[in-house]
Design an enzyme around this catalytic site. Structure first.
Site, PDB file in Angstrom:
ATOM      1  N   HIS A 235       0.827  -1.215   0.000  1.00  0.00           N
ATOM      2  CA  HIS A 235       0.000   0.000   0.000  1.00  0.00           C
ATOM      3  C   HIS A 235       0.861   1.265   0.000  1.00  0.00           C
ATOM      4  O   HIS A 235       0.667   2.155  -0.838  1.00  0.00           O
ATOM      5  CB  HIS A 235      -0.903  -0.004   1.235  1.00  0.00           C
ATOM      6  CG  HIS A 235      -1.810   1.177   1.329  1.00  0.00           C
ATOM      7  ND1 HIS A 235      -3.071   1.183   0.787  1.00  0.00           N
ATOM      8  CD2 HIS A 235      -1.633   2.409   1.885  1.00  0.00           C
ATOM      9  CE1 HIS A 235      -3.637   2.355   1.002  1.00  0.00           C
ATOM     10  NE2 HIS A 235      -2.778   3.127   1.671  1.00  0.00           N
ATOM     11  N   GLU A 236       1.813   1.311   0.922  1.00  0.00           N
ATOM     12  CA  GLU A 236       2.637   2.521   1.033  1.00  0.00           C
ATOM     13  C   GLU A 236       3.580   2.676  -0.161  1.00  0.00           C
ATOM     14  O   GLU A 236       3.880   3.805  -0.567  1.00  0.00           O
ATOM     15  CB  GLU A 236       3.432   2.502   2.340  1.00  0.00           C
ATOM     16  CG  GLU A 236       2.575   2.463   3.603  1.00  0.00           C
ATOM     17  CD  GLU A 236       1.563   3.590   3.680  1.00  0.00           C
ATOM     18  OE1 GLU A 236       1.795   4.646   3.057  1.00  0.00           O
ATOM     19  OE2 GLU A 236       0.531   3.416   4.348  1.00  0.00           O
TER      20      GLU A 236
ATOM     21  N   HIS B 243       1.895   4.659  -2.882  1.00  0.00           N
ATOM     22  CA  HIS B 243       2.015   6.109  -2.676  1.00  0.00           C
ATOM     23  C   HIS B 243       3.432   6.581  -3.028  1.00  0.00           C
ATOM     24  O   HIS B 243       3.612   7.585  -3.721  1.00  0.00           O
ATOM     25  CB  HIS B 243       1.737   6.453  -1.204  1.00  0.00           C
ATOM     26  CG  HIS B 243       0.324   6.242  -0.769  1.00  0.00           C
ATOM     27  ND1 HIS B 243      -0.759   6.779  -1.434  1.00  0.00           N
ATOM     28  CD2 HIS B 243      -0.193   5.564   0.292  1.00  0.00           C
ATOM     29  CE1 HIS B 243      -1.878   6.445  -0.805  1.00  0.00           C
ATOM     30  NE2 HIS B 243      -1.560   5.700   0.244  1.00  0.00           N
TER      31      HIS B 243
END
Length: 445
Positions: A18-19, A22
């Protein structure tokens, strides 16, 4: 401890994915990333990379974050201002914020693709019996029919049948079932009953179908903490032998006995740690009124007859399509469940927290690598969908504010954004409280 280890492994994998979504998009949009953290709290490991980003591992494994250069959070020199997140165009900011959830969904597609290419073993969906006057009987299904497709999608195993039915059962929808009856293809239509999440596991029983299954050895594969099985002294690996001095050779027979014995004392014998011992088991009363003990069978200990063996597998190219479909179907089901909770049609009792996730993680890992990958795919989808909800503090909350900015022509003031973040924090705390409460209720009854 076993479940906790695999819970942490699963969490670490999904947080990084997920990170990294980003992080990857932020870097390509020209934003300076100051810190990439897995976990919260005081760092237990940190390193500054050649790119100037500080990589951190923190002890609280309930998420992570990517800290970017931002004039709203720190002083930024004029030379560095062009690399600040808040200086980027609206399109770039939307791309950066949405990249995390999208990374979770892409990972799920990749995981399902791998499963479908390698192949998922199972049992052919052959019907053993159809209950008279049931939904299945009225639709024209008969004992001996093999379910080939549901709504045009291949269902070579019972597991694929369950998944196809569960997608439609929560809201009670019409489905088309293609079967092979005496080697002749036939198509039948039926309307599934609307059932809650706690009942979808009995969907075949709800429509009147009894699956043809091999006699499964009654060897336990999992015992839930705080369950009647654990209280009785049962452990994973135990082989159930008899109840009330009567030998019961198959797991299916044990299931029938336990379901019919809610609240009753059963004197049982089991083979545990190399010896035969006597125990007392009292099944609790489930939400459907039937008995349950909180234990699952280890089906891997039973050899499946050749004629009932099946496998769900596709070629590398074809698997892409079905991986996307499977991700879409699970995403849709998750959104329907969430909407059902909001509207009151689905009970919030179905909401699970870290304890439930840890138990499922450990159970899936025990069943093998492919089962654990499937678990990761489902949790990754859930994480992606939840983060897209328009709740402040979540990615979806930021996207909602960006949408407002696009309509208004300028962003909300910092003061308003702070107040919105506070509201979002309270909402998240409430949801986490409900999830923890449900977990503790399941464990301690």
């Amino acid at each position: 401890m076993h479940s906790l280890i695999f819970f942490l492994i699963a969490l670490a994998i999904l947080i990084v994915i997920h990170e990294y979504g980003h992080f990857w998009v932020a870097r390509r949009c020209g934003v300076k990333v100051l810190r990439f953290s897995v976990g919260f709290g005081k760092p237990i490991w940190q390193k500054v990379g050649k790119d100037g980003t500080e990589y951190v591992l923190a002890p609280i494994p309930m998420g992570g974050y990517v800290k970017m250069l931002d004039e709203r959070e720190m002083p930024v020199s004029e030379e560095q201002a062009q690399f600040a997140f808040n200086r980027q165009s609206l399109a770039k900011r939307v791309a950066i914020v949405s990249a995390g959830p999208i990374a979770n969904l892409l990972f799920a597609i990749l995981a399902y693709w791998l499963l479908l290419v390698v192949g998922v073993s199972g049992i052919k969906p052959v019907i053993d019996d159809v209950r008279p006057a049931s939904i299945a009987a009225e639709a024209g299904l008969h004992a001996g029919d093999e379910i080939l497709q549901i709504d045009g999608n291949d269902t070579p195993t019972w597991n694929s049948v369950y998944k196809a039915l569960i997608q439609k059962a929560e809201y009670g929808e019409k489905i088309d079932i293609t079967v092979s009856s005496a080697s002749i293809k036939q198509q039948h239509s039926l309307i599934l009953p609307q059932v809650g999440l706690e009942q979808v596991g009995n969907i075949l029983e709800q429509i009147g179908i009894e699956p043809l299954r091999p006699a499964i050895k009654p060897i336990l594969g999992e015992v839930m903490p705080g369950s009647p099985a654990e209280k009785a002294g049962l452990k994973a690996g135990d082989m159930l032998l008899s109840a009330q001095q009567e030998t019961i050779p198959s797991w299916n027979q044990w299931v029938e006995l336990i379901q019919a014995s809610a609240g009753k004392k059963l004197d049982i014998e089991v083979f545990q740690d190399g010896e035969r011992i006597a125990l007392t088991l009292i099944p609790e009363i489930g939400e459907d009124g039937k008995g349950r003990i909180g234990a699952a069978v280890d089906a891997s200990q039973t050899a499946i007859p050749q004629e009932l063996q099946a496998e769900l597998r596709y070629g590398p190219i074809e698997a892409i399509k079905y991986a996307v479909i499977q991700t879409w179907d699970f995403s849709s089901s998750t959104l329907k469940s969430l909407w059902g909770m909001i509207t009151g049609k689905v009970s919030t009792d179905n909401l699970g927290g870290p304890i439930s996730i840890a138990q499922i993680a450990g159970s899936s890992a025990e069943q093998g690598v492919m089962s654990f990958i499937s678990f990761l795919a489902m949790i990754s989808i859930t994480l992606g969908i939840l983060n897209l909800l328009p709740i402040p503090m979540l990615d979806g909350g930021h996207l909602a504010m960006f949408a407002f900015e696009a309509v208004r022509g300028k962003p909300l003031s910092d003061t308003v954004q702070v107040q919105i973040q506070k509201v979002g924090f309270l909402v998240l705390i409430m949801v986490m409280f409900i999830a923890f409460f449900n977990d503790l209720s399941r464990v301690f009854g």
